[in-house]
Each structure stands twice: as structure tokens, then as C-alpha cells.
Design a protein around this motif. Structure first.
Motif, PDB file in Angstrom:
ATOM      1  N   SER A   2       0.892  -1.238  -0.169  1.00  0.00           N
ATOM      2  CA  SER A   2       0.003  -0.216  -0.224  1.00  0.00           C
ATOM      3  C   SER A   2       0.912   1.187  -0.071  1.00  0.00           C
ATOM      4  O   SER A   2       1.904   1.502   0.822  1.00  0.00           O
ATOM      5  CB  SER A   2      -0.751   0.002   1.118  1.00  0.00           C
ATOM      6  OG  SER A   2      -0.171  -0.028   2.308  1.00  0.00           O
ATOM      7  N   SER A   3       0.494   2.231  -0.752  1.00  0.00           N
ATOM      8  CA  SER A   3       1.283   3.541  -0.824  1.00  0.00           C
ATOM      9  C   SER A   3       0.537   4.494   0.167  1.00  0.00           C
ATOM     10  O   SER A   3      -0.742   4.449   0.647  1.00  0.00           O
ATOM     11  CB  SER A   3       0.985   4.249  -2.164  1.00  0.00           C
ATOM     12  OG  SER A   3      -0.356   4.287  -2.416  1.00  0.00           O
ATOM     13  N   THR A   4       1.363   5.450   0.402  1.00  0.00           N
ATOM     14  CA  THR A   4       1.087   6.464   1.415  1.00  0.00           C
ATOM     15  C   THR A   4      -0.174   7.440   0.765  1.00  0.00           C
ATOM     16  O   THR A   4       0.029   7.434  -0.600  1.00  0.00           O
ATOM     17  CB  THR A   4       2.204   7.361   1.783  1.00  0.00           C
ATOM     18  OG1 THR A   4       2.570   7.876   0.775  1.00  0.00           O
ATOM     19  CG2 THR A   4       3.059   6.494   2.715  1.00  0.00           C
ATOM     20  N   GLY A   6      -1.623  10.422  -0.883  1.00  0.00           N
ATOM     21  CA  GLY A   6      -1.227  11.354  -1.845  1.00  0.00           C
ATOM     22  C   GLY A   6      -0.084  11.012  -2.789  1.00  0.00           C
ATOM     23  O   GLY A   6       0.170  11.973  -3.774  1.00  0.00           O
ATOM     24  N   SER A   7       0.395   9.720  -2.510  1.00  0.00           N
ATOM     25  CA  SER A   7       1.537   9.360  -3.516  1.00  0.00           C
ATOM     26  C   SER A   7       0.967   8.474  -4.448  1.00  0.00           C
ATOM     27  O   SER A   7      -0.340   7.763  -4.495  1.00  0.00           O
ATOM     28  CB  SER A   7       2.477   8.468  -2.677  1.00  0.00           C
ATOM     29  OG  SER A   7       1.895   7.462  -2.149  1.00  0.00           O
ATOM     30  N   PRO A   8       1.488   8.205  -5.844  1.00  0.00           N
ATOM     31  CA  PRO A   8       1.101   7.567  -6.775  1.00  0.00           C
ATOM     32  C   PRO A   8       1.200   6.008  -6.718  1.00  0.00           C
ATOM     33  O   PRO A   8       2.134   5.765  -5.835  1.00  0.00           O
ATOM     34  CB  PRO A   8       1.988   7.895  -7.946  1.00  0.00           C
ATOM     35  CG  PRO A   8       3.203   8.434  -7.388  1.00  0.00           C
ATOM     36  CD  PRO A   8       2.947   8.995  -6.134  1.00  0.00           C
ATOM     37  N   PRO A  10       2.206   2.015  -7.172  1.00  0.00           N
ATOM     38  CA  PRO A  10       3.575   1.583  -7.203  1.00  0.00           C
ATOM     39  C   PRO A  10       3.684   1.215  -8.837  1.00  0.00           C
ATOM     40  O   PRO A  10       4.752   1.297  -9.449  1.00  0.00           O
ATOM     41  CB  PRO A  10       3.693   0.319  -6.594  1.00  0.00           C
ATOM     42  CG  PRO A  10       2.809   0.582  -5.467  1.00  0.00           C
ATOM     43  CD  PRO A  10       1.735   1.400  -6.058  1.00  0.00           C
ATOM     44  N   TRP A  12       2.288   3.049 -11.530  1.00  0.00           N
ATOM     45  CA  TRP A  12       1.683   3.882 -12.212  1.00  0.00           C
ATOM     46  C   TRP A  12       2.355   4.057 -13.811  1.00  0.00           C
ATOM     47  O   TRP A  12       1.715   4.687 -14.454  1.00  0.00           O
ATOM     48  CB  TRP A  12       2.060   5.408 -11.454  1.00  0.00           C
ATOM     49  CG  TRP A  12       3.693   5.657 -11.375  1.00  0.00           C
ATOM     50  CD1 TRP A  12       4.464   5.164 -10.179  1.00  0.00           C
ATOM     51  CD2 TRP A  12       4.238   6.377 -12.221  1.00  0.00           C
ATOM     52  NE1 TRP A  12       5.677   5.625 -10.337  1.00  0.00           N
ATOM     53  CE2 TRP A  12       5.714   6.196 -11.570  1.00  0.00           C
ATOM     54  CE3 TRP A  12       4.215   6.908 -13.487  1.00  0.00           C
ATOM     55  CZ2 TRP A  12       6.960   6.833 -12.169  1.00  0.00           C
ATOM     56  CZ3 TRP A  12       5.297   7.613 -14.019  1.00  0.00           C
ATOM     57  CH2 TRP A  12       6.451   7.377 -13.249  1.00  0.00           C
ATOM     58  N   TYR A 224      11.204  23.280 -10.020  1.00  0.00           N
ATOM     59  CA  TYR A 224      10.144  22.421 -10.903  1.00  0.00           C
ATOM     60  C   TYR A 224       9.513  23.071 -11.929  1.00  0.00           C
ATOM     61  O   TYR A 224       8.425  22.315 -12.471  1.00  0.00           O
ATOM     62  CB  TYR A 224       9.006  22.335  -9.590  1.00  0.00           C
ATOM     63  CG  TYR A 224       9.621  21.395  -8.392  1.00  0.00           C
ATOM     64  CD1 TYR A 224       9.593  19.981  -8.509  1.00  0.00           C
ATOM     65  CD2 TYR A 224      10.084  22.077  -7.596  1.00  0.00           C
ATOM     66  CE1 TYR A 224      10.259  19.230  -7.542  1.00  0.00           C
ATOM     67  CE2 TYR A 224      10.255  21.277  -6.152  1.00  0.00           C
ATOM     68  CZ  TYR A 224      10.470  19.858  -6.407  1.00  0.00           C
ATOM     69  OH  TYR A 224      11.063  19.157  -5.233  1.00  0.00           O
TER      70      TYR A 224
END
Length: 335
Positions: A2-4, A6-8, A10, A12, A224
Motif C-alpha cells: 500500500s502506498s501513502t 497522496g502518493s502515486p 507503485p 503508475w 520544478y
């Protein structure tokens, strides 16, 4: 996994690439340029070091080296897609034979063993060393190689500088070439600009106040921003802002031979002038010291002899006069 929040996800990247894209060399400009440099280095008999901060990048390079070591198909089946040619050179790439890999998991004994094998002049097959920048940029001597590839940029310029000094050091007998890979229009280009700024500041003498210690919000926003350079655009305002630097010309053996007599003449003239100046200085100093010593000794001897003779004469005269006066006084008393 599982990802945190707000993060994409794994996986993606699967929306943009497929499994078949993993073996296409042309998708990566860095990998394509790397294998072209390896081919040219193999023709010239040079050895190459590749430094990267990312272990994933080293894994990717190893995957393409493994694909390049596969036997080339003699005849393709009809209707089948031709297998892309990864490496155009003649050699193969087998781990711990043709290339080595050094990262944080490498033990000290293995590290020393591979360095000795790589530096062995009789080992013509070991011609590539994949090194993790933070694990192998210090404390290792690889003068057998004369070509260094900085695969990615680092925020700390000292890592890249120390990576170059793995080959540019005492014991190197060849001309050293350094290749720095930067992806245009990405964060790497701006990281390299920060490297130049940091190095220029380190060469200056500043006081205790640290100049530009923190980033401002405008500088962080600029990092950025994405402004790809349109090289083919005819609009001069959209052309590349900074011109590509011209690489210095590498002198061949013939051009170097022209400078050898001039260099020898300069060296001999400097050596002779230095030797003559030292000899003359020593001779003059010795002559002056002898002359001064003789003059001082002669002057002192004369002065002392005069002073002593004068003092003795006075003392004798006083003693004789005192003795005569006493003798006359005694004689008068008797009379």
C-alpha cells in the motif's frame, strides 16, 4: 504494498510503457550514449568507470549488458520482428569477467580483489566498472581506466569530483576523459547549475555569514519549472539560452611531440639558471664571509696589540716611576 495517501501507485508507469519497451535501447538517450562510448573504448583498448547514485540505474545498465551478451540471431524468421541490436561491439559482457559492480553491499575483501583484477594490465576483458557514487567515490584506486561517466547529477558536487579522482591520480599514464550525462529539460540540468554555484562559492573566501544558505520560494519554484529547449524552432526567443560549450581538442602523439623539444629546452634553461644562481650565491657568500672574517681578525689583532702594548707601557712606566721615587725618598731619609 500500500502506498501513502497522496502518493502515486507503485505501478503508475504501466499506463505509459509496456514490458516490451524494457528492451528498447533507444528509449533512453543515456543508455544509448553509454553503449556507444563502450564500443569506442573497446576499439581503443580503454577501460571505463560508470558512477551512478541510483542502484536502479545500475540494475538497468546490467539488464542491457545481459541483453547485449546474448547471441545474435543468424537468421530471423519470416514475419517475426527483428531483435534490436543492443551492443555493436565485438566483445561480450559477463559479470565479474568483463565488468564489475561495486555498491554498498560489496565487502571490503571483494572490493580489493576486484580493484586488483581491474587494474591488472594483462586483464583485457575486464573493461567496465559499475560503481555506486556514495559507495565507491572514495578510497579506491582504478588508474587502469581513463574514461569516467557520471551517469546522473548529485546535489553535492564533491561526490562527482571524487569520482573523477578515482582515475585522475598518480599512476595514470593515459589521457583522462570525463563524460557527464545530463537530461535536458529535467531536474538534472538545474542540479548541475547548483553544482557550479556551490563550487564557485567554495573557491571564494567568505566570512562567517553563509551566503545563500537557504533557498527562497522563487528558487524552489524554478526548480520544478519545465521549459524544454526547442533547438529546431526558428524563433530566436525559444532557442537554447545557454550555448553548448566547445570541448577542448585532444592532442595526438604528433602534436605532443612538437612540444617536447620546447618543453625540454625550457626545463634545461630553468635548471641551468637555477643551478648557476645557487652556485654564484654560494661562492659570493663564501668569499664575502672569508673576506670579512680576515678583515675583522686583522683589525681586532691590530687593535688588541696596540691596546695591550700601550697598557703595558703605561703600567711599566708607572711602576718604574713609583719605584724610583720611593728609592730617592729612602736615600734622602738616610742622608
Amino acid at each position: 504494498m500500500s502506498s501513502t495517501p497522496g502518493s502515486p501507485a507503485p505501478d503508475w508507469y504501466k499506463d505509459f510503457v509496456t514490458d516490451s519497451d524494457a528492451i528498447v535501447l533507444d528509449h533512453s538517450g543515456k543508455i544509448s550514449l553509454l553503449f556507444e562510448i563502450l564500443r569506442m573504448a573497446e576499439e581503443l583498448g580503454d577501460k571505463v568507470l560508470v558512477f551512478s547514485q541510483s542502484l536502479i540505474s545500475l540494475d538497468l545498465i546490467e539488464d542491457f549488458l545481459e541483453l547485449a551478451s546474448m547471441d545474435k540471431p543468424e537468421e530471423e524468421e519470416e514475419g517475426a520482428e527483428p531483435r534490436p541490436v543492443i551492443y555493436k561491439g565485438e566483445g561480450k559482457w559477463f559479470r565479474n569477467i568483463d565488468y564489475y559492480r561495486l555498491d554498498g553491499s560489496t565487502t571490503a575483501q571483494t572490493r580489493k580483489k576486484w580493484a586488483e583484477e581491474f587494474n591488472d594490465i594483462t586483464n583485457v576483458r575486464g573493461r567496465l566498472f559499475l560503481i555506486s557514487t556514495k559507495a565507491g567515490s572514495l578510497g579506491i584506486n582504478l588508474v587502469a581506466a581513463n574514461r569516467v561517466i557520471i551517469f546522473d547529477a548529485s546535489w553535492n558536487p564533491s561526490y562527482d569530483i571524487q569520482s573523477i579522482f578515482r582515475v585522475y591520480r598518480f599512476g595514470q599514464i593515459k589521457a583522462v576523459f570525463v563524460y557527464r550525462f545530463l537530461a535536458q529539460g529535467t531536474m538534472e540540468e538545474k542540479i548541475y547549475d547548483r553544482q557550479v554555484t556551490k563550487q564557485s562559492l567554495s573557491f571564494r573566501v567568505v566570512d562567517q555569514q553563509q551566503i545563500e544558505r537557504h533557498f527562497t520560494m522563487n528558487e524552489l519554484t524554478e526548480l520544478y519549472s519545465f521549459e524544454p529547449d526547442l533547438l529546431d524552432d526558428t524563433n530566436p526567443e525559444k532557442k537554447k539560452k545557454r550555448e553548448t560549450p566547445k570541448l577542448p581538442r585532444v592532442r595526438d602523439t604528433c602534436s605532443i611531440a612538437r612540444y617536447i623539444p620546447r618543453y625540454i629546452a625550457r626545463y634545461i634553461s630553468r635548471y641551468i639558471a637555477r643551478y648557476i644562481s645557487r652556485y654564484i650565491a654560494r661562492y659570493i657568500a663564501r668569499y664575502i664571509s672569508r673576506y670579512i672574517a680576515r678583515y675583522i681578525a686583522r683589525y681586532i689583532s691590530r687593535y688588541i696589540s696596540r691596546y695591550i702594548s700601550r697598557y703595558i707601557a703605561r703600567y711599566i712606566a708607572r711602576y718604574i716611576a713609583r719605584y724610583i721615587s720611593r728609592y730617592i725618598a729612602r736615600y734622602n731619609d738616610k742622608a
